[in-house]
Scaffold this motif. Structure first.
Motif, PDB file in Angstrom:
ATOM      1  N   ALA A  10      83.394  62.810  40.763  1.00 18.53           N
ATOM      2  CA  ALA A  10      84.560  63.674  40.556  1.00 18.53           C
ATOM      3  C   ALA A  10      85.628  62.978  39.710  1.00 18.53           C
ATOM      4  O   ALA A  10      86.446  63.645  39.089  1.00 18.53           O
ATOM      5  N   VAL A  11      85.629  61.649  39.673  1.00 20.53           N
ATOM      6  CA  VAL A  11      86.608  60.904  38.867  1.00 20.53           C
ATOM      7  C   VAL A  11      86.161  60.969  37.411  1.00 20.53           C
ATOM      8  O   VAL A  11      85.078  60.533  37.053  1.00 20.53           O
ATOM      9  N   GLU A  65      87.817  66.268  38.622  1.00 20.90           N
ATOM     10  CA  GLU A  65      87.216  67.536  38.215  1.00 20.90           C
ATOM     11  C   GLU A  65      88.277  68.621  38.096  1.00 20.90           C
ATOM     12  O   GLU A  65      89.278  68.596  38.806  1.00 20.90           O
ATOM     13  N   ARG A  66      88.019  69.564  37.235  1.00 22.56           N
ATOM     14  CA  ARG A  66      88.882  70.731  37.037  1.00 22.56           C
ATOM     15  C   ARG A  66      90.299  70.372  36.605  1.00 22.56           C
ATOM     16  O   ARG A  66      91.249  71.102  36.879  1.00 22.56           O
ATOM     17  N   GLY A  67      90.466  69.205  35.986  1.00 22.10           N
ATOM     18  CA  GLY A  67      91.761  68.831  35.433  1.00 22.10           C
ATOM     19  C   GLY A  67      92.806  68.369  36.428  1.00 22.10           C
ATOM     20  O   GLY A  67      93.963  68.182  36.059  1.00 22.10           O
ATOM     21  N   VAL A  68      92.440  68.178  37.683  1.00 21.37           N
ATOM     22  CA  VAL A  68      93.392  67.709  38.683  1.00 21.37           C
ATOM     23  C   VAL A  68      93.750  66.261  38.369  1.00 21.37           C
ATOM     24  O   VAL A  68      92.868  65.422  38.151  1.00 21.37           O
ATOM     25  N   GLU A  69      95.042  65.969  38.321  1.00 20.25           N
ATOM     26  CA  GLU A  69      95.500  64.614  38.003  1.00 20.25           C
ATOM     27  C   GLU A  69      96.457  64.128  39.079  1.00 20.25           C
ATOM     28  O   GLU A  69      97.331  64.873  39.515  1.00 20.25           O
ATOM     29  N   LYS A  70      96.259  62.877  39.512  1.00 20.12           N
ATOM     30  CA  LYS A  70      97.127  62.263  40.518  1.00 20.12           C
ATOM     31  C   LYS A  70      97.554  60.900  39.997  1.00 20.12           C
ATOM     32  O   LYS A  70      96.878  60.317  39.140  1.00 20.12           O
ATOM     33  N   HIS A  71      98.676  60.402  40.521  1.00 18.87           N
ATOM     34  CA  HIS A  71      99.110  59.073  40.095  1.00 18.87           C
ATOM     35  C   HIS A  71      99.789  58.334  41.252  1.00 18.87           C
ATOM     36  O   HIS A  71     100.188  58.937  42.238  1.00 18.87           O
ATOM     37  N   VAL A  72      99.866  57.008  41.092  1.00 18.63           N
ATOM     38  CA  VAL A  72     100.572  56.144  42.041  1.00 18.63           C
ATOM     39  C   VAL A  72     101.450  55.191  41.251  1.00 18.63           C
ATOM     40  O   VAL A  72     101.125  54.810  40.122  1.00 18.63           O
TER      41      VAL A  72
END
Length: 92
Positions: A10-11, A65-72
């Motif tokens: 998924a990454v 997947e599907r353009g989901v973006e997260k950050h820290v």
């Protein structure tokens, strides 16, 4: 997190932003020096981009997947703390 295995399919992309000389990014620079080769060894097709710019706060982004973006945020963390935060990001 141990980086001795492949990440989830998924990454799709990992980006790390940091300052090449700033003290707040020292832990992130050390993390890159010690873990980048292992990450690429186990994930050879995964784009891992490292962006350096003076004065940039240290951060890591992951696109799934599907353009989901997260950050820290990684400013003022030790290399071990950066490893933990990035591991949490990639398994979330």
């Amino acid at each position: 997190m141990s980086f001795t295995k492949a990440f989830s399919p998924a990454v799709r992309e990992v980006r790390i932003l940091l300052s090449q000389t700033g003290a707040a990014s020292a832990g992130t620079r050390q993390f890159i020096l010690s873990k980048y080769p292992v990450i690429k060894q186990h994930n050879p097709d995964l784009p891992v981009m490292i962006r350096e710019a003076t004065g940039t706060p240290a951060r890591a982004f992951a696109r799934f997947e599907r353009g989901v973006e997260k950050h820290v945020e990684l400013d003022n963390l030790s290399a071990a703390e950066v490893e933990t935060k990035v591991g949490q990001l990639l398994t979330s």
